[in-house]
Design a protein around this motif. Structure first.
Motif, PDB file in Angstrom:
ATOM      1  N   LEU A  61      -7.633   8.527   0.303  1.00  0.00           N
ATOM      2  CA  LEU A  61      -7.443   8.174   1.712  1.00  0.00           C
ATOM      3  C   LEU A  61      -6.356   9.068   2.293  1.00  0.00           C
ATOM      4  CD1 LEU A  61      -8.089   6.172   4.072  1.00  0.00           C
ATOM      5  CD2 LEU A  61      -6.192   4.775   3.242  1.00  0.00           C
ATOM      6  N   LYS A  82     -18.073   5.754  -9.367  1.00  0.00           N
ATOM      7  CA  LYS A  82     -16.830   6.161  -8.697  1.00  0.00           C
ATOM      8  C   LYS A  82     -15.626   5.977  -9.625  1.00  0.00           C
ATOM      9  CE  LYS A  82     -14.330   5.359  -4.382  1.00  0.00           C
ATOM     10  NZ  LYS A  82     -14.511   5.034  -2.969  1.00  0.00           N
ATOM     11  N   TRP A 134      -8.821  -1.434  -1.391  1.00  0.00           N
ATOM     12  CA  TRP A 134      -8.894  -0.735  -2.690  1.00  0.00           C
ATOM     13  C   TRP A 134      -8.287  -1.654  -3.734  1.00  0.00           C
ATOM     14  CZ3 TRP A 134     -11.452   3.177  -4.684  1.00  0.00           C
ATOM     15  CH2 TRP A 134     -11.037   3.729  -5.896  1.00  0.00           C
ATOM     16  N   GLY A 155      -6.258   6.866  -5.477  1.00  0.00           N
ATOM     17  CA  GLY A 155      -6.432   5.757  -6.420  1.00  0.00           C
ATOM     18  C   GLY A 155      -7.334   6.258  -7.533  1.00  0.00           C
ATOM     19  N   THR A 189      -2.050   4.625  -8.601  1.00  0.00           N
ATOM     20  CA  THR A 189      -2.161   4.404  -7.150  1.00  0.00           C
ATOM     21  C   THR A 189      -0.908   5.013  -6.528  1.00  0.00           C
ATOM     22  OG1 THR A 189      -1.262   2.192  -7.565  1.00  0.00           O
ATOM     23  CG2 THR A 189      -3.587   2.301  -7.064  1.00  0.00           C
ATOM     24  N   PHE A 190      -1.090   6.094  -5.814  1.00  0.00           N
ATOM     25  CA  PHE A 190       0.083   6.782  -5.271  1.00  0.00           C
ATOM     26  C   PHE A 190      -0.281   7.579  -4.023  1.00  0.00           C
ATOM     27  CE2 PHE A 190      -0.699  11.219  -6.608  1.00  0.00           C
ATOM     28  CZ  PHE A 190      -1.725  11.035  -7.532  1.00  0.00           C
ATOM     29  N   SER A 238       0.873  -1.171   0.000  1.00  0.00           N
ATOM     30  CA  SER A 238       0.000   0.000   0.000  1.00  0.00           C
ATOM     31  C   SER A 238       0.911   1.221   0.000  1.00  0.00           C
ATOM     32  CB  SER A 238      -0.890  -0.010   1.252  1.00  0.00           C
ATOM     33  OG  SER A 238      -1.238   1.307   1.635  1.00  0.00           O
ATOM     34  N   ASN A 280       0.194   4.196   0.795  1.00  0.00           N
ATOM     35  CA  ASN A 280       0.002   4.965   2.038  1.00  0.00           C
ATOM     36  C   ASN A 280       0.807   4.344   3.181  1.00  0.00           C
ATOM     37  OD1 ASN A 280      -1.917   6.708   0.825  1.00  0.00           O
ATOM     38  ND2 ASN A 280      -3.056   6.813   2.754  1.00  0.00           N
ATOM     39  N   GLY A 336      -8.661   1.372   1.717  1.00  0.00           N
ATOM     40  CA  GLY A 336      -9.655   2.396   1.416  1.00  0.00           C
ATOM     41  C   GLY A 336     -10.222   2.987   2.691  1.00  0.00           C
ATOM     42  N   GLN A 337     -11.232   3.792   2.530  1.00  0.00           N
ATOM     43  CA  GLN A 337     -11.870   4.397   3.696  1.00  0.00           C
ATOM     44  C   GLN A 337     -12.704   3.363   4.441  1.00  0.00           C
ATOM     45  OE1 GLN A 337     -13.917   8.107   3.241  1.00  0.00           O
ATOM     46  NE2 GLN A 337     -12.677   8.586   1.456  1.00  0.00           N
ATOM     47  N   ASP A 373     -15.169  10.898  -2.406  1.00  0.00           N
ATOM     48  CA  ASP A 373     -15.213   9.996  -3.560  1.00  0.00           C
ATOM     49  C   ASP A 373     -15.417  10.885  -4.774  1.00  0.00           C
ATOM     50  OD1 ASP A 373     -15.116   7.770  -2.007  1.00  0.00           O
ATOM     51  OD2 ASP A 373     -17.229   7.221  -2.252  1.00  0.00           O
TER      52      ASP A 373
END
Ligand code: BTN
Length: 235
Positions: A108, A103, A42, A126, A51-52, A6, A8, A36-37, A96
């Motif tokens: 996040l 979506k 995710w 994402g 994705t960063f 991930s 994050n 994800g939240q 979102d």
């Protein structure tokens, strides 16, 4: 990173070693355990999407204003999508990003707080870019929305530019402008819709967000503020 659990989580691990400067971006083309939240995962197809995570140090921002990080990130993504001819772009509270009610991007943001100020924030994004098939009927991508493929690096660079512009706007004290742009782009703002809270459905109207970023919804009699886990929009 060619592959990463991930971005994050990796950003957060590296940040604890104090080796990352503000503005560092951790990116992977194959995120294997994306978060994800609300504790969700995710999922994203390898090599197709962005994705960063961006590390920022908004020490000028008080904890009670932390929702402005959600505002600037959502607006930066919306700026990119509109520039790339994606239509019906809306922000579904809190962050979102929708294209035609589906979506297209999840965000996040994870903050580290010390003495009422935000020391560090990891802004995870994402953004679905070239993926054409999703298991969920409620997901979409830029390629589906604009009917063409995109260069991932160009999209990343453009999104980072937009994020920086929005971040500098926040740093120069333009909170009021940012909040009104956020509301202009908010899905369902000032419209009557069905919400679910505490397992019950009710008709309500989004009146805005309060100073903590909570959603203000009126049910014709009273206006109440809701936190993330307290309300969902039925749509
Ligand atoms: C959501 O809509 O639930 C938020 C999804 C956020 C996904 C991004 S992808 C890059 C970054 N790394 C993660 O593990 N999550 C965020």
């Amino acid at each position: 990173m060619p592959e990463c659990h991930s971005t994050n989580s990796l950003a957060s691990e590296l940040a604890t070693k104090n080796i990352l400067s503000e503005g560092t971006v951790i990116i992977t083309s194959n995120q294997t355990a994306g978060r994800g939240q609300r504790g969700n995962t995710w999922e994203t197809a390898a090599g197709m999407n962005l994705t960063f995570s961006i590390l920022i140090k908004p020490t000028f921002l008080s904890v009670k204003s932390q929702f402005y990080l959600t505002i600037i990130t959502s607006l930066a993504v919306a700026d990119l999508l509109k520039e790339q001819s994606v239509t019906e772009v809306k922000i579904k509270w809190p962050n979102d990003i929708l294209a035609g009610k589906k979506k297209i991007c999840g965000i996040l943001i994870e903050n580290t707080v010390q003495q009422e100020t935000i020391q560090q924030s990891i802004v995870g994004i994402g953004l679905n870019i070239n993926q054409n098939n999703f298991s969920s009927p409620l997901a979409t991508s830029m390629a589906i929305a604009a009917n063409k493929a995109f260069d991932l690096n160009e999209a990343l660079n453009s999104l980072l530019e937009k994020f920086e512009k929005r971040y500098l706007q926040l740093r120069s004290g333009k909170q009021a402008d940012l909040k009104s742009e956020y509301l202009e782009n908010l899905f369902g703002f000032d419209e009557t819709q069905t919400f679910i809270s505490n397992g019950k459905e009710f008709l309500g109207t989004i009146e805005g967000i309060d100073e903590n970023g909570e959603l203000k919804v009126s049910d014709n009699e009273t206006t109440s503020s809701f936190k993330l886990k307290e309300i969902a929009l039925k749509y």
